[in-house]
Motif scaffolding. Sequence first.
Motif, PDB file in Angstrom:
ATOM      1  N   SER B  37       4.313 -38.558   9.039  1.00  0.00           N
ATOM      2  CA  SER B  37       3.163 -39.456   8.858  1.00  0.00           C
ATOM      3  C   SER B  37       2.358 -39.465  10.149  1.00  0.00           C
ATOM      4  CB  SER B  37       3.619 -40.868   8.483  1.00  0.00           C
ATOM      5  OG  SER B  37       4.727 -41.246   9.241  1.00  0.00           O
ATOM      6  N   GLY B  38       1.062 -39.405  10.004  1.00  0.00           N
ATOM      7  CA  GLY B  38       0.180 -39.327  11.167  1.00  0.00           C
ATOM      8  C   GLY B  38      -0.135 -37.897  11.557  1.00  0.00           C
ATOM      9  N   ALA B  39       0.441 -36.926  10.830  1.00  0.00           N
ATOM     10  CA  ALA B  39       0.194 -35.529  11.188  1.00  0.00           C
ATOM     11  C   ALA B  39      -1.187 -35.071  10.722  1.00  0.00           C
ATOM     12  CB  ALA B  39       1.270 -34.633  10.584  1.00  0.00           C
ATOM     13  N   GLY B  40      -1.787 -35.820   9.780  1.00  0.00           N
ATOM     14  CA  GLY B  40      -3.132 -35.473   9.320  1.00  0.00           C
ATOM     15  C   GLY B  40      -3.188 -35.042   7.863  1.00  0.00           C
ATOM     16  N   LYS B  41      -2.076 -35.198   7.120  1.00  0.00           N
ATOM     17  CA  LYS B  41      -2.050 -34.796   5.708  1.00  0.00           C
ATOM     18  C   LYS B  41      -3.096 -35.563   4.888  1.00  0.00           C
ATOM     19  CE  LYS B  41       2.175 -36.137   4.775  1.00  0.00           C
ATOM     20  NZ  LYS B  41       2.899 -36.757   5.880  1.00  0.00           N
ATOM     21  N   SER B  42      -3.008 -36.893   5.020  1.00  0.00           N
ATOM     22  CA  SER B  42      -3.919 -37.722   4.222  1.00  0.00           C
ATOM     23  C   SER B  42      -5.367 -37.453   4.598  1.00  0.00           C
ATOM     24  CB  SER B  42      -3.613 -39.203   4.427  1.00  0.00           C
ATOM     25  OG  SER B  42      -2.401 -39.521   3.828  1.00  0.00           O
ATOM     26  N   THR B  43      -5.604 -37.316   5.905  1.00  0.00           N
ATOM     27  CA  THR B  43      -6.969 -37.063   6.368  1.00  0.00           C
ATOM     28  C   THR B  43      -7.514 -35.789   5.744  1.00  0.00           C
ATOM     29  OG1 THR B  43      -6.416 -38.145   8.435  1.00  0.00           O
ATOM     30  CG2 THR B  43      -8.393 -36.800   8.419  1.00  0.00           C
ATOM     31  N   LEU B  44      -6.668 -34.740   5.728  1.00  0.00           N
ATOM     32  CA  LEU B  44      -7.076 -33.462   5.145  1.00  0.00           C
ATOM     33  C   LEU B  44      -7.548 -33.664   3.703  1.00  0.00           C
ATOM     34  CD1 LEU B  44      -7.072 -30.298   5.468  1.00  0.00           C
ATOM     35  CD2 LEU B  44      -4.797 -30.358   4.458  1.00  0.00           C
ATOM     36  N   LEU B  45      -6.725 -34.388   2.920  1.00  0.00           N
ATOM     37  CA  LEU B  45      -7.072 -34.618   1.519  1.00  0.00           C
ATOM     38  C   LEU B  45      -8.339 -35.463   1.378  1.00  0.00           C
ATOM     39  CD1 LEU B  45      -4.438 -33.289   0.789  1.00  0.00           C
ATOM     40  CD2 LEU B  45      -3.922 -35.195  -0.731  1.00  0.00           C
ATOM     41  N   ARG B  46      -8.435 -36.461   2.233  1.00  0.00           N
ATOM     42  CA  ARG B  46      -9.580 -37.367   2.127  1.00  0.00           C
ATOM     43  C   ARG B  46     -10.888 -36.676   2.512  1.00  0.00           C
ATOM     44  NH1 ARG B  46      -7.669 -42.791   1.968  1.00  0.00           N
ATOM     45  NH2 ARG B  46      -9.369 -43.648   3.196  1.00  0.00           N
ATOM     46  N   LEU B  47     -10.791 -35.674   3.387  1.00  0.00           N
ATOM     47  CA  LEU B  47     -11.996 -34.902   3.714  1.00  0.00           C
ATOM     48  C   LEU B  47     -12.414 -34.040   2.522  1.00  0.00           C
ATOM     49  CD1 LEU B  47     -11.528 -33.704   7.419  1.00  0.00           C
ATOM     50  CD2 LEU B  47     -12.707 -35.722   6.547  1.00  0.00           C
ATOM     51  N   ILE B  48     -11.412 -33.435   1.855  1.00  0.00           N
ATOM     52  CA  ILE B  48     -11.738 -32.601   0.695  1.00  0.00           C
ATOM     53  C   ILE B  48     -12.342 -33.456  -0.423  1.00  0.00           C
ATOM     54  CG2 ILE B  48     -10.826 -31.014  -1.057  1.00  0.00           C
ATOM     55  CD1 ILE B  48      -8.501 -30.444   0.897  1.00  0.00           C
ATOM     56  N   ALA B  49     -11.784 -34.666  -0.587  1.00  0.00           N
ATOM     57  CA  ALA B  49     -12.232 -35.545  -1.678  1.00  0.00           C
ATOM     58  C   ALA B  49     -13.540 -36.242  -1.356  1.00  0.00           C
ATOM     59  CB  ALA B  49     -11.157 -36.580  -1.985  1.00  0.00           C
ATOM     60  N   LEU B  50     -14.091 -35.993  -0.153  1.00  0.00           N
ATOM     61  CA  LEU B  50     -15.325 -36.640   0.299  1.00  0.00           C
ATOM     62  C   LEU B  50     -15.190 -38.151   0.384  1.00  0.00           C
ATOM     63  CD1 LEU B  50     -16.420 -34.050  -1.700  1.00  0.00           C
ATOM     64  CD2 LEU B  50     -18.474 -34.748  -0.522  1.00  0.00           C
ATOM     65  N   ILE B  51     -13.943 -38.594   0.593  1.00  0.00           N
ATOM     66  CA  ILE B  51     -13.760 -40.028   0.836  1.00  0.00           C
ATOM     67  C   ILE B  51     -14.184 -40.319   2.268  1.00  0.00           C
ATOM     68  CG2 ILE B  51     -12.055 -41.886   1.019  1.00  0.00           C
ATOM     69  CD1 ILE B  51     -10.410 -40.433  -1.094  1.00  0.00           C
ATOM     70  N   GLU B  52     -13.875 -39.351   3.144  1.00  0.00           N
ATOM     71  CA  GLU B  52     -14.279 -39.483   4.537  1.00  0.00           C
ATOM     72  C   GLU B  52     -15.073 -38.250   4.940  1.00  0.00           C
ATOM     73  OE1 GLU B  52     -10.351 -42.023   5.882  1.00  0.00           O
ATOM     74  OE2 GLU B  52     -10.581 -39.967   6.581  1.00  0.00           O
ATOM     75  N   THR B  53     -15.799 -38.389   6.044  1.00  0.00           N
ATOM     76  CA  THR B  53     -16.539 -37.232   6.530  1.00  0.00           C
ATOM     77  C   THR B  53     -15.955 -36.784   7.863  1.00  0.00           C
ATOM     78  OG1 THR B  53     -18.127 -38.815   7.411  1.00  0.00           O
ATOM     79  CG2 THR B  53     -18.722 -37.700   5.389  1.00  0.00           C
ATOM     80  N   HIS B  54     -15.947 -35.474   8.081  1.00  0.00           N
ATOM     81  CA  HIS B  54     -15.362 -34.942   9.303  1.00  0.00           C
ATOM     82  C   HIS B  54     -16.312 -35.124  10.481  1.00  0.00           C
ATOM     83  CE1 HIS B  54     -17.557 -31.830   7.179  1.00  0.00           C
ATOM     84  NE2 HIS B  54     -17.801 -31.248   8.339  1.00  0.00           N
ATOM     85  N   SER B  55     -15.738 -35.037  11.684  1.00  0.00           N
ATOM     86  CA  SER B  55     -16.554 -35.269  12.884  1.00  0.00           C
ATOM     87  C   SER B  55     -17.219 -33.979  13.361  1.00  0.00           C
ATOM     88  CB  SER B  55     -15.694 -35.843  14.011  1.00  0.00           C
ATOM     89  OG  SER B  55     -14.837 -36.843  13.515  1.00  0.00           O
ATOM     90  N   ARG B  56     -16.460 -32.878  13.344  1.00  0.00           N
ATOM     91  CA  ARG B  56     -17.017 -31.588  13.785  1.00  0.00           C
ATOM     92  C   ARG B  56     -16.515 -30.474  12.879  1.00  0.00           C
ATOM     93  NH1 ARG B  56     -15.897 -33.810  18.730  1.00  0.00           N
ATOM     94  NH2 ARG B  56     -13.877 -32.791  18.900  1.00  0.00           N
ATOM     95  N   GLY B  57     -17.169 -29.333  12.928  1.00  0.00           N
ATOM     96  CA  GLY B  57     -16.747 -28.189  12.127  1.00  0.00           C
ATOM     97  C   GLY B  57     -17.406 -28.198  10.757  1.00  0.00           C
ATOM     98  N   GLU B  58     -16.903 -27.313   9.864  1.00  0.00           N
ATOM     99  CA  GLU B  58     -17.524 -27.204   8.542  1.00  0.00           C
ATOM    100  C   GLU B  58     -16.473 -27.218   7.447  1.00  0.00           C
ATOM    101  OE1 GLU B  58     -19.584 -23.584   9.458  1.00  0.00           O
ATOM    102  OE2 GLU B  58     -21.532 -24.577   9.336  1.00  0.00           O
ATOM    103  N   VAL B  59     -16.762 -27.918   6.378  1.00  0.00           N
ATOM    104  CA  VAL B  59     -15.884 -27.949   5.220  1.00  0.00           C
ATOM    105  C   VAL B  59     -16.660 -27.397   4.027  1.00  0.00           C
ATOM    106  CG1 VAL B  59     -14.551 -29.403   3.640  1.00  0.00           C
ATOM    107  CG2 VAL B  59     -14.630 -29.980   6.076  1.00  0.00           C
ATOM    108  N   PHE B  60     -16.060 -26.384   3.379  1.00  0.00           N
ATOM    109  CA  PHE B  60     -16.701 -25.804   2.196  1.00  0.00           C
ATOM    110  C   PHE B  60     -15.851 -26.114   0.970  1.00  0.00           C
ATOM    111  CE2 PHE B  60     -18.136 -23.310   5.753  1.00  0.00           C
ATOM    112  CZ  PHE B  60     -19.471 -23.060   5.477  1.00  0.00           C
TER     113      PHE B  60
END
Lengths: 333, 233
Positions: B37-60
Amino acid sequence: MNELKKSPPSTMQKLKGWKLTHLRCLRASLTQLLSTPTSTILTIAVIGIALALPAGLTFVLNNLGQMTGTIDTNNSISLYLKQDLSSDQINQLQKDLRSKKTINKITYISSEEGLEQYGKFSGEISRQIDEEISDQGNLIDLLGDNPLPAVLTLQPKRDVSPEALDSLVSKLKTLPEVDLAQFDSHWAQRLHSIIQLLNKFASVLSVLLVISVLLIIGNTIRVGIQSRLEEIQISRLFGATNAFIRRPFLYSGLLYGVLGGLLASTLLLISYSLIAEPIQQLVVLYQIEFPTSSSSIINYCFLTIMGGGALGIISSWVAVYLYQRGLEHQDFS
Amino acid sequence: MIRFSNVTKHYPGQSEALRSLDLYIPPQQMVFVTGRSGAGKSTLLRLIALIETHSRGEVFIDNINIQKVAEKHRYFLRRQIGFIFQDHRLLNDRSVFDNVALPLVISGFDHKEIPRRVQAALDKVGLLSKQKKHPLMLSSGEQQRVGIARAVVNRPPILLADEPTGNLDPDLSIEIMQLFEEFNRIGVTVVIATHEVEMTSRLGHRMIALEDGQQIPFGSDQTGESIVGKLHE
């Protein structure tokens, strides 16, 4: 996906779907309001009273304004002449007065004409008030000599200032032929300016109350948004548009406004039925036209309900807009 | 289908949840994302689901750079994704049927089509008989399956699940994972975040291990090592 291969829906189908969506939304909003009856009733009561006050005030003042409009407010001045004047003296006086710049028109009513008019007029009134004590005509006969003075009615020019009129009247009072000089409709003018003042007061009050209705509905919707955050977040996650999320709240706002308007109309109608009879009596006593009819009060009710609905939609739209604008730049859930 | 290019996610006042992550998940793949927990699993999913937005880089997603899509148009991308939460997040004041129907109502489905679709989805997760019940009347496993039915009812090409078996016992967990495999078999891209490395690694799908917001070779973290070790024994 299968549905992509299907032919696009026809306009009629779309329209039907649109209607269904909105009906469903309206029903959901109604259910939502009914699920918390106490707070809904209280909110509607506040909105109703806040709407009834400006609507009622405007109604009363508009009617008063029209009523005083029917009273002659043409600033005419009556000069009651002394009894023992000869017709030559009276003609000379008329001539003198005509030479004054401020006076437009002079009408002469001899004491005989005055008596005739009085007899007609008092007869009419007494018929209307009480037929039993009438027979004013006989009363005049009883008086024997004609007690009425000859009168000159002066019509000043329109552009004469009230101050100039006042000084004119005080000058006229000092004339040796004149017994009494007075404005015929001074009181009506005063009433007119009081009503104008009240109208301004009512406008300010109406604006304040309308703003308070906007704030009440807006805040109620805001609380509604807070209590349905979970649903909103889930809906957004599954691809709800802003319009989809906004819609039920707009309907709630509309319902609050319309129901508040209905309550306000009920209050208006009750108040109207309470004052209708005393007003009728006044109308008879003062020989004035009171333009109120039951259709005009119904127009006011209709406008109040429409206005309430419009206020409801506007305030709920703003409440949801502010909430959604906050979401644009922040993560949700 | 999903591509991360040098993606960093930074929460205000916290360390970075994802650090310069590069990742590619091809269409129709089934992937487990593991890590503590805290490794970034949930964040990864939430970025894909557009629940959250990333700070840098690109998501396709589906070759669309999501950063170039305005918030008010992202609803369209979100409709391509079914999301399953660990805590179900069902609406408790509505029936099971209404919960599952929500994504269809949102997407503006024909009103006659909705019951058919909802019932098909509920049938798929074995809860057709409970469609009139309310979520709180169901067991935790059943609630999770309602959540799955809701996520798939729209037939999205991408299915994301954040610790879907976190609260379930092992038998139920396997049932749920088998359900995901079925969806994957009909062409759905499935990404599941989980800490249950032992059970999921046996299923033979791609494993992505995260540590401190970065991808590490699977098996090199402590949990993974011990599991892989056990598997070798």
